[in-house]
Design a protein around this motif. Sequence first.
Motif, PDB file in Angstrom:
ATOM      1  N   MET A   1      85.643  68.639 -13.537  1.00 27.77           N
ATOM      2  CA  MET A   1      85.754  70.073 -13.474  1.00 27.77           C
ATOM      3  C   MET A   1      86.219  70.561 -12.040  1.00 27.77           C
ATOM      4  N   GLU A   2      86.778  71.768 -12.083  1.00 23.14           N
ATOM      5  CA  GLU A   2      87.415  72.101 -10.775  1.00 23.14           C
ATOM      6  C   GLU A   2      86.530  73.405 -10.464  1.00 23.14           C
ATOM      7  N   ALA A   3      86.653  73.742  -9.158  1.00 18.85           N
ATOM      8  CA  ALA A   3      86.021  74.943  -8.738  1.00 18.85           C
ATOM      9  C   ALA A   3      87.074  76.201  -8.683  1.00 18.85           C
ATOM     10  N   LEU A   4      86.590  77.115  -9.577  1.00 16.01           N
ATOM     11  CA  LEU A   4      87.524  78.267  -9.699  1.00 16.01           C
ATOM     12  C   LEU A   4      86.940  79.377  -8.849  1.00 16.01           C
ATOM     13  N   LYS A   5      87.847  80.264  -8.018  1.00 21.21           N
ATOM     14  CA  LYS A   5      87.333  81.259  -7.208  1.00 21.21           C
ATOM     15  C   LYS A   5      88.036  82.670  -7.814  1.00 21.21           C
ATOM     16  N   PHE A   6      86.912  83.598  -7.812  1.00 16.82           N
ATOM     17  CA  PHE A   6      87.078  85.019  -8.041  1.00 16.82           C
ATOM     18  C   PHE A   6      87.038  86.021  -7.129  1.00 16.82           C
ATOM     19  N   LYS A   7      87.705  87.195  -7.242  1.00 17.92           N
ATOM     20  CA  LYS A   7      87.501  87.995  -6.172  1.00 17.92           C
ATOM     21  C   LYS A   7      86.624  89.116  -7.208  1.00 17.92           C
ATOM     22  N   THR A   8      85.482  89.672  -6.717  1.00 20.09           N
ATOM     23  CA  THR A   8      84.642  90.177  -7.554  1.00 20.09           C
ATOM     24  C   THR A   8      84.183  91.681  -6.859  1.00 20.09           C
ATOM     25  N   ASN A   9      83.567  92.432  -7.861  1.00 23.35           N
ATOM     26  CA  ASN A   9      82.895  93.668  -6.933  1.00 23.35           C
ATOM     27  C   ASN A   9      81.186  93.456  -6.897  1.00 23.35           C
ATOM     28  N   ILE A  10      80.843  92.175  -6.770  1.00 27.56           N
ATOM     29  CA  ILE A  10      79.527  91.850  -6.876  1.00 27.56           C
ATOM     30  C   ILE A  10      79.089  92.009  -5.153  1.00 27.56           C
ATOM     31  N   LYS A  11      78.287  92.956  -5.159  1.00 23.62           N
ATOM     32  CA  LYS A  11      78.143  93.371  -3.428  1.00 23.62           C
ATOM     33  C   LYS A  11      76.972  93.038  -2.771  1.00 23.62           C
ATOM     34  N   CYS A  12      75.897  92.937  -3.409  1.00 21.26           N
ATOM     35  CA  CYS A  12      74.584  92.826  -2.836  1.00 21.26           C
ATOM     36  C   CYS A  12      73.710  92.119  -3.900  1.00 21.26           C
ATOM     37  N   GLY A  13      72.527  91.836  -3.158  1.00 24.12           N
ATOM     38  CA  GLY A  13      71.517  90.795  -3.834  1.00 24.12           C
ATOM     39  C   GLY A  13      71.215  91.242  -5.442  1.00 24.12           C
ATOM     40  N   ASN A  14      71.106  92.660  -5.324  1.00 21.96           N
ATOM     41  CA  ASN A  14      70.886  93.075  -6.723  1.00 21.96           C
ATOM     42  C   ASN A  14      71.943  93.076  -7.739  1.00 21.96           C
ATOM     43  N   CYS A  15      72.970  92.930  -7.165  1.00 24.11           N
ATOM     44  CA  CYS A  15      74.221  92.956  -7.922  1.00 24.11           C
ATOM     45  C   CYS A  15      74.056  91.187  -8.493  1.00 24.11           C
ATOM     46  N   ILE A  16      73.765  90.370  -7.623  1.00 23.35           N
ATOM     47  CA  ILE A  16      73.636  89.072  -8.012  1.00 23.35           C
ATOM     48  C   ILE A  16      72.560  88.818  -8.985  1.00 23.35           C
ATOM     49  N   ALA A  17      71.383  89.642  -8.855  1.00 21.55           N
ATOM     50  CA  ALA A  17      70.362  89.430  -9.847  1.00 21.55           C
ATOM     51  C   ALA A  17      70.862  89.889 -11.112  1.00 21.55           C
ATOM     52  N   THR A  18      71.616  90.864 -11.124  1.00 22.31           N
ATOM     53  CA  THR A  18      72.138  91.466 -12.502  1.00 22.31           C
ATOM     54  C   THR A  18      73.141  90.367 -13.259  1.00 22.31           C
ATOM     55  N   VAL A  19      73.760  89.756 -12.413  1.00 25.06           N
ATOM     56  CA  VAL A  19      74.803  88.853 -13.022  1.00 25.06           C
ATOM     57  C   VAL A  19      74.363  87.500 -13.306  1.00 25.06           C
ATOM     58  N   THR A  20      73.195  87.287 -12.575  1.00 29.16           N
ATOM     59  CA  THR A  20      72.571  85.895 -12.975  1.00 29.16           C
ATOM     60  C   THR A  20      72.363  85.268 -14.383  1.00 29.16           C
ATOM     61  N   PRO A  21      71.532  85.904 -15.208  1.00 27.54           N
ATOM     62  CA  PRO A  21      71.353  85.571 -16.324  1.00 27.54           C
ATOM     63  C   PRO A  21      73.045  85.313 -17.048  1.00 27.54           C
TER      64      PRO A  21
END
Length: 68
Positions: A1-21
Amino acid sequence: MEALKFKTNIKCGNCIATVTPFLNEAVGEGNWQVDTQDPKKILTVETSTVELVKQAIEKAGYKAELLN
């Protein structure tokens, strides 16, 4: 498996909490991280499936663009 990198519009801790599940379901817990300090808000994912990651991010209401 390789590490893929993406540019996102995930800006803060709340955004991370939203995408986590969504990302945990798509690629597994501990297989991704978001650098919110980087101006491009880089999401690094240990997977080989670009579409799976993009679908998970979009399902959560965010955008992801693969970086070369």
